[in-house]
Scaffold this active site. Sequence first.
Site, short mmCIF file in Angstrom:
data_model
loop_
_atom_site.label_atom_id
_atom_site.label_comp_id
_atom_site.label_asym_id
_atom_site.label_seq_id
_atom_site.Cartn_x
_atom_site.Cartn_y
_atom_site.Cartn_z
N LYS A 35 0.85 -1.19 0.00
CA LYS A 35 0.00 0.00 0.00
C LYS A 35 0.89 1.25 0.00
O LYS A 35 1.92 1.28 0.69
CB LYS A 35 -0.90 -0.03 1.24
CG LYS A 35 -1.94 1.08 1.27
CD LYS A 35 -2.87 0.90 2.47
CE LYS A 35 -3.90 1.99 2.57
NZ LYS A 35 -4.79 1.84 3.72
N SER B 121 -9.67 1.79 2.73
CA SER B 121 -8.75 2.53 1.88
C SER B 121 -7.72 1.68 1.15
O SER B 121 -7.12 2.13 0.18
CB SER B 121 -8.04 3.59 2.71
OG SER B 121 -7.23 2.98 3.70
N SER C 223 -9.96 -0.53 7.00
CA SER C 223 -9.35 -0.34 5.67
C SER C 223 -8.66 -1.56 5.06
O SER C 223 -8.28 -1.53 3.89
CB SER C 223 -8.36 0.81 5.71
OG SER C 223 -9.04 2.03 5.77
#
Lengths: 94, 480
Positions: free
Chosen positions: B79, B154, B178
């Site tokens: 990420k 996210s 997330s």
Amino acid sequence: MKITIDEIKKISSYAKLIFKEDELEKMTRDFEKILNNFDTNDSLNLEDINLDNFDRVNSEFRKDEIEVFKDKKKLFRNTKSMREKNIEVPKLIE
Amino acid sequence: MEIEKLTALEIREGIIRGDFSCEELVKKLYKRIKVVDKDINAYLTLCEERALEDARKVDEKVKNKKILGKLAGVPIAIKDNICTDEIKTTCASKMLEDFIPPYNASVIKKLKEEDAIIIGKTNMDEFSMGGSTENSAFKITKNPHDLERVPGGSSGGSAAAVASGIAVLSLGSDTGGSIRQPAAFCGVIGLKPTYGLVSRFGLVSFASSLDQIGPITKSVKDCALCLDVVAGYDPKDNTSSKSQETISYLEGIDAGVRGMKIVLPEELLSQDINVEIKNAIEESAKKFKELGAEVEYIPLSVFNRGLSSYYIISSAEASSNLGRYDGIRYGYRTKEFKDVYELMVKSRSEAFGEEVKRRIMFGTLVLSSSYYEDYYKKALKFRENLSREFKKVFEGYDLILSPVTLDFPSKIGEKKSNLLEMNFGDVYTSNVNLAGLPAISIPCGKSTNGLPIGIQIIGDHFSERKILRAAEAFLGGAKV
């Protein structure tokens, strides 16, 4: 809880952000909604909770020890500009 | 070799057996990424040259019969809020568009020590604020199960990359759901570890008391393997826990759930939940019973609350953490300004996206003197109370089952105009972060139109082994 647009304007100066009038209005409405939700749902009788009693899972602390980052060039790569060993900032006289 | 189907464990074994070389595997993966990611948009940055160089090093180790790391040759996506030395780390924000960290996050260091191959950085909601990955400043990631829908967020890029077979496993971060929510939306496995189990050093902060890094994978065993590597005390993160011995999460993973006491809070299923999801959760509870667990429904009202406390605490911490982006030392700087105040205000206002600005504003509001006592402090008390409620449950039960989401992923753009509504999607997940507990999201069925459904398994602090055991038993060792 009633929030006013003037309060939100004041908050935007603390947060160092600028908004258009309609954005401020929308935020005022949204924030009010969240705080009202808190007032009705999350706000239980919590008188007996003492936030100074720190007994969480992670309560270990370490010493703050200085570690020298050797590759200065790499370290300052993200700065806008450098002068010798210093970060150069825009000249501002207030 | 069908790379999209291989798990991390299979890759390591395949490389050791000589079924394929690591270089061959990595080349094949990039070939696939270049085709598939045109539609998915999971990646923000690819690091092909560096990955191939690392792959050749693994092959050299195999050739010279050297000891291989636990993740030898496994291609991993990261990420884009986890710092990677010499590789751009943007947090999907214009503010950090050109930011190249001078160091690796502790988790990256650990992955590399175990011979993993970092293949690229994945898209996300800007600074992890959002639940759809539509808040990225650069691109919108699509759900591999339906390209018209969002992958969640996210960590949407990470989940979509694993689900579409363009990463074998991936690291995400979870502040209010997330990792678990995009894992549920994309039909993969996502684990949010206990707060303090995995070092946050090098994770760009959103809400420091809630953020945790965790794996997104195709199998529960891969999840355990990855946790084996990234978990553990790190002196560089003072919230990293020393209390855990080094244990293997793979060990005993096949032990099943017989005798485990599992609970399902009644309130969870009486909320405004999609009926197909509700049915899938109830069916899953029956399956756990068939597998030998004791399953009970109990009232646990605390599950009906918490979302606004989460929103207050996370925004307050975000407003403080994001204060560092001032346009002076690093990050975006506006072109024209008269004085230092205008430099900061214009830099921040031009570079932060709508949702990030909104959360900074809300956080600043609740920390201001008129609201601090009545909201921020009360939210902290609520959080403490919530932890106590969870503790009471775990005195009598091993695990809690719950849905991950109220509904299926929305169509792209469908909910963006109503950001508040989108945030209410965190209702089942954010309480877990407030209490610092571990939880996993695993697939438990599909909707009539083929969208995945996830179930959440929540455990007490540091009970990841138990959670992984239950997840493995539920999926019967299958990969997704």
